[in-house]
Design a protein around this motif. Structure first.
Motif, PDB file in Angstrom:
ATOM      1  N   ALA B 112       0.488  -1.231   9.715  1.00  0.00           N
ATOM      2  CA  ALA B 112       0.158  -2.614   9.358  1.00  0.00           C
ATOM      3  C   ALA B 112      -1.354  -2.809   9.369  1.00  0.00           C
ATOM      4  O   ALA B 112      -1.937  -3.380   8.439  1.00  0.00           O
ATOM      5  CB  ALA B 112       0.835  -3.574  10.333  1.00  0.00           C
ATOM      6  N   LYS B 113      -1.986  -2.300  10.418  1.00  0.00           N
ATOM      7  CA  LYS B 113      -3.432  -2.463  10.539  1.00  0.00           C
ATOM      8  C   LYS B 113      -4.159  -1.679   9.436  1.00  0.00           C
ATOM      9  O   LYS B 113      -5.114  -2.173   8.831  1.00  0.00           O
ATOM     10  CB  LYS B 113      -3.891  -1.969  11.921  1.00  0.00           C
ATOM     11  N   ALA B 114      -3.660  -0.464   9.167  1.00  0.00           N
ATOM     12  CA  ALA B 114      -4.276   0.371   8.134  1.00  0.00           C
ATOM     13  C   ALA B 114      -4.128  -0.283   6.763  1.00  0.00           C
ATOM     14  O   ALA B 114      -5.066  -0.288   5.968  1.00  0.00           O
ATOM     15  CB  ALA B 114      -3.650   1.756   8.144  1.00  0.00           C
ATOM     16  N   THR B 115      -2.954  -0.836   6.489  1.00  0.00           N
ATOM     17  CA  THR B 115      -2.721  -1.485   5.194  1.00  0.00           C
ATOM     18  C   THR B 115      -3.716  -2.624   4.979  1.00  0.00           C
ATOM     19  O   THR B 115      -4.285  -2.783   3.895  1.00  0.00           O
ATOM     20  CB  THR B 115      -1.276  -2.019   5.126  1.00  0.00           C
ATOM     21  N   ALA B 116      -3.947  -3.391   6.038  1.00  0.00           N
ATOM     22  CA  ALA B 116      -4.898  -4.505   5.933  1.00  0.00           C
ATOM     23  C   ALA B 116      -6.313  -3.980   5.649  1.00  0.00           C
ATOM     24  O   ALA B 116      -7.025  -4.520   4.804  1.00  0.00           O
ATOM     25  CB  ALA B 116      -4.873  -5.315   7.218  1.00  0.00           C
ATOM     26  N   LEU B 117      -6.685  -2.908   6.338  1.00  0.00           N
ATOM     27  CA  LEU B 117      -8.024  -2.343   6.142  1.00  0.00           C
ATOM     28  C   LEU B 117      -8.197  -1.761   4.738  1.00  0.00           C
ATOM     29  O   LEU B 117      -9.260  -1.859   4.145  1.00  0.00           O
ATOM     30  CB  LEU B 117      -8.268  -1.245   7.172  1.00  0.00           C
ATOM     31  N   ILE B 118      -7.136  -1.137   4.235  1.00  0.00           N
ATOM     32  CA  ILE B 118      -7.189  -0.566   2.883  1.00  0.00           C
ATOM     33  C   ILE B 118      -7.446  -1.680   1.878  1.00  0.00           C
ATOM     34  O   ILE B 118      -8.240  -1.525   0.946  1.00  0.00           O
ATOM     35  CB  ILE B 118      -5.881   0.201   2.575  1.00  0.00           C
ATOM     36  N   ALA B 119      -6.827  -2.837   2.106  1.00  0.00           N
ATOM     37  CA  ALA B 119      -7.071  -3.990   1.231  1.00  0.00           C
ATOM     38  C   ALA B 119      -8.524  -4.455   1.376  1.00  0.00           C
ATOM     39  O   ALA B 119      -9.183  -4.769   0.383  1.00  0.00           O
ATOM     40  CB  ALA B 119      -6.107  -5.117   1.577  1.00  0.00           C
ATOM     41  N   VAL B 121     -11.172  -2.716   1.965  1.00  0.00           N
ATOM     42  CA  VAL B 121     -12.109  -1.861   1.224  1.00  0.00           C
ATOM     43  C   VAL B 121     -11.739  -1.769  -0.260  1.00  0.00           C
ATOM     44  O   VAL B 121     -12.256  -0.918  -0.983  1.00  0.00           O
ATOM     45  CB  VAL B 121     -12.222  -0.441   1.838  1.00  0.00           C
ATOM     46  N   GLY B 122     -10.840  -2.641  -0.702  1.00  0.00           N
ATOM     47  CA  GLY B 122     -10.555  -2.758  -2.132  1.00  0.00           C
ATOM     48  C   GLY B 122      -9.638  -1.693  -2.702  1.00  0.00           C
ATOM     49  O   GLY B 122      -9.703  -1.397  -3.886  1.00  0.00           O
ATOM     50  N   LEU B 123      -8.771  -1.132  -1.860  1.00  0.00           N
ATOM     51  CA  LEU B 123      -7.893  -0.066  -2.361  1.00  0.00           C
ATOM     52  C   LEU B 123      -6.415  -0.443  -2.281  1.00  0.00           C
ATOM     53  O   LEU B 123      -5.549   0.433  -2.239  1.00  0.00           O
ATOM     54  CB  LEU B 123      -8.148   1.241  -1.602  1.00  0.00           C
ATOM     55  N   LYS B 124      -6.138  -1.720  -2.269  1.00  0.00           N
ATOM     56  CA  LYS B 124      -4.745  -2.177  -2.244  1.00  0.00           C
ATOM     57  C   LYS B 124      -4.001  -1.555  -3.418  1.00  0.00           C
ATOM     58  O   LYS B 124      -4.514  -1.539  -4.540  1.00  0.00           O
ATOM     59  CB  LYS B 124      -4.718  -3.700  -2.353  1.00  0.00           C
ATOM     60  N   GLY B 125      -2.825  -1.024  -3.150  1.00  0.00           N
ATOM     61  CA  GLY B 125      -2.052  -0.385  -4.211  1.00  0.00           C
ATOM     62  C   GLY B 125      -2.221   1.128  -4.233  1.00  0.00           C
ATOM     63  O   GLY B 125      -1.486   1.830  -4.900  1.00  0.00           O
TER      64      GLY B 125
END
Lengths: 266, 257
Positions: B112-119, B121-125
């Motif tokens: 969950a935390k990693a998913t938020a961080l990925i978003a 830094v602009g890499l959602k998806g």
């Protein structure tokens, strides 16, 4: 016809060239045996006709499965010993300096030639044959694990240690996966060597196995059986290799550059 | 926060003899400060960063972080390397969550935390992508997210944008600055690009090479938050860039190289 053989772009489907190669070899063999008709060389057709006899015979089938069992166990033991050894060598210069001379000396020794000595120690049963297979398979796996571990990017290890990962944990969880593509290259060679040492060990300690069928038939001048067994063993080797390539693709599809060994341009 | 005193590093040379890479470096970095180390290639600036990270031991002198002597790497100092150094067998999500799992978080919490961080830094998806499927700029975003994930107080950035094309480089500089404005971590940033150092930093440490010594420490007294288009017109910014460029120009050294 062309739809079945060609893929889009007009090249042959990737599985086909090896099939054509096999058929071509059988054809050459058939013509050669027919025109020369030298004693002791059966033609391809009568050899292929012999196959159901071998594969339909319970005892032969059991022998072949027994060979495969030994090969699998020997390979597994070699894998379990060689991978940690190679990885340690790759990460510790001292350890590599200690082990490398031993490997250099033992590398050119034909492992099957040790079989008679090993039989004196361990008898003619499974233990001797397993040991020869283990010896035969180990070196390429150690070597590739060593090379793979040496090539692991230092900064990948630093990144892991900054997360608080200890040395032994890094070996298992960073060095091992990072070296896996290279280790699997060694394993591919190892599988072929396992097959070779398996047959040779059964040739020397004749008790059971595919090698035993082959060489007993040779003694009794049953050449159809000899050639048919060679076909069976070769087919086994090819099947194992193809199966291994599937496993390898699934395990290290993430890696770049891909270690594509299969030298068959489609 | 970071106290570097008298740090020296000599390397054993292949043919025998030693090479003095960095010599008697003294530097103090305050909490929340963004400090760049600027110098020509081969001046030992990365070596200094590795010593602060605990990846390389100094030959002399000492480094302490928050009053404790550095003896090895630790999660209080998160590195970001020019080479990205991602784990290629892990997906984007697996890479970013790695440090969190190491820190003992459950898979669910880490993901969950990693998913938020990925978003962030602009890499959602791109969560399920493997590093080999990403461009250089995307890889470095993943690397930054992976390091930010485990919450280091200090970021150690080793020419992080050095391998990227000019356009991507500018974008990532902007994004890094935005991230930094949010939580004001202490950053030690190694670069050989003058404009990058001025744009990002509170202070720029200029190093000479052979051996690497501190030549000057320049305060970058430009207002924050900074915008690149405004700065380019700012005479103070232009002055700083010109002064620093002259400082790292080193004609006799360049001719030898």
């Amino acid at each position: 016809m062309s739809g079945a053989l060609l893929r889009a772009g007009g090249t042959l489907k990737p599985g086909l060239p090896p099939v054509f190669a096999c058929l071509g070899l059988l054809l050459v063999w058939q013509l050669y045996a027919r025109t020369l008709s030298v004693g002791g060389i059966p033609d391809a057709l009568s050899t292929v006709r012999e196959l159901p006899t071998i594969l339909g015979d319970r005892e032969s089938l059991y022998d072949i499965l027994d060979s495969l069992r030994r090969m699998a166990i020997g390979f597994a033991i070699a894998l379990a010993l060689s991978v940690p050894l190679g990885l340690l060598m790759g990460r510790s210069r001292l350890f590599a300096a200690l082990v490398n001379p031993l490997l250099m000396v033992s590398y050119p020794v034909p492992k099957a030639a040790l079989m008679p000595i090993i039989m004196l120690w361990l008898g003619v049963g499974d233990a001797s044959k397993l040991l020869v297979i283990v010896l035969g398979v180990s070196l390429p796996i150690i070597y590739h694990a060593y090379q793979g571990a040496r090539a692991v990017e230092e900064k990948m290890l630093w990144s892991a240690s900054a997360m608080g990962m200890s040395g032994p944990a890094r070996l298992a969880r960073i060095v091992l996966p990072a070296a896996l593509p290279e280790i699997l290259v060694g394993c591919r060679t190892g599988i072929v060597l396992a097959l070779i040492t398996m047959i040779t060990s059964e040739m020397i300690a004749r008790q059971s196995g595919a090698g035993n069928i082959l060489f007993s038939a040779l003694d009794m001048a049953q050449y159809e059986t000899v050639y048919a067994m060679i076909l069976v063993i070769s087919a086994l080797g090819i099947l194992l290799d193809v199966a291994f390539e599937y496993v390898r693709g699934a395990l290290v599809g993430w890696s770049e550059p891909r270690h594509d060994l299969a030298p068959i341009p489609a | 926060m970071i106290a570097i005193s008298g740090v020296t590093k000599t390397f054993q040379r292949r043919g025998g003899g030693t090479h003095l890479a960095i010599d008697a470096i003294d530097l103090d970095i305050a909490e929340g400060e963004f400090v760049s180390i600027l110098g020509p290639s081969g001046c030992g600036k990365s070596t200094l960063l590795y010593i602060v990270g605990g990846f390389v031991a100094p030959s002399g002198g000492s480094v302490s972080v928050s009053g404790r002597a550095v003896t090895g790497p630790g999660p209080d100092r998160g590195p970001v390397f020019q080479e990205f150094a991602l784990f290629p067998w892990k997906t984007v999500l697996g890479n970013v969550a790695y440090g969190l799992r190491e820190a003992g978080l459950s898979r669910r919490d880490a993901d969950a935390k990693a998913t938020a961080l990925i978003a962030t830094v602009g890499l959602k998806g791109y969560e399920t992508f493997y590093p080999k499927e990403l461009s250089g700029g995307m890889k470095q975003r993943v690397a930054i997210a992976r390091t930010l994930a485990y919450g280091p107080a200090i970021l150690l950035m080793d020419e992080p944008f050095g391998a990227l094309d000019a356009h991507t480089r500018l974008r990532l500089q902007n994004e890094l600055l935005q991230l930094w404005e949010r939580d004001r971590k202490t950053v030690l940033f190694v670069t050989h690009a003058v404009e990058e150092a001025v744009f990002l930093s509170d202070r720029v440490v200029v190093m000479t090479r052979q051996p690497g010594r501190i030549k000057a420490v320049v305060d970058i007294d430009l207002p924050r938050p900074r915008r690149r288009d405004e700065l380019l017109l700012n005479p103070r910014y232009q002055r700083l860039v010109i002064d620093l460029e002259r400082m790292i120009e080193d004609p006799p050294e360049e001719m030898r190289a």
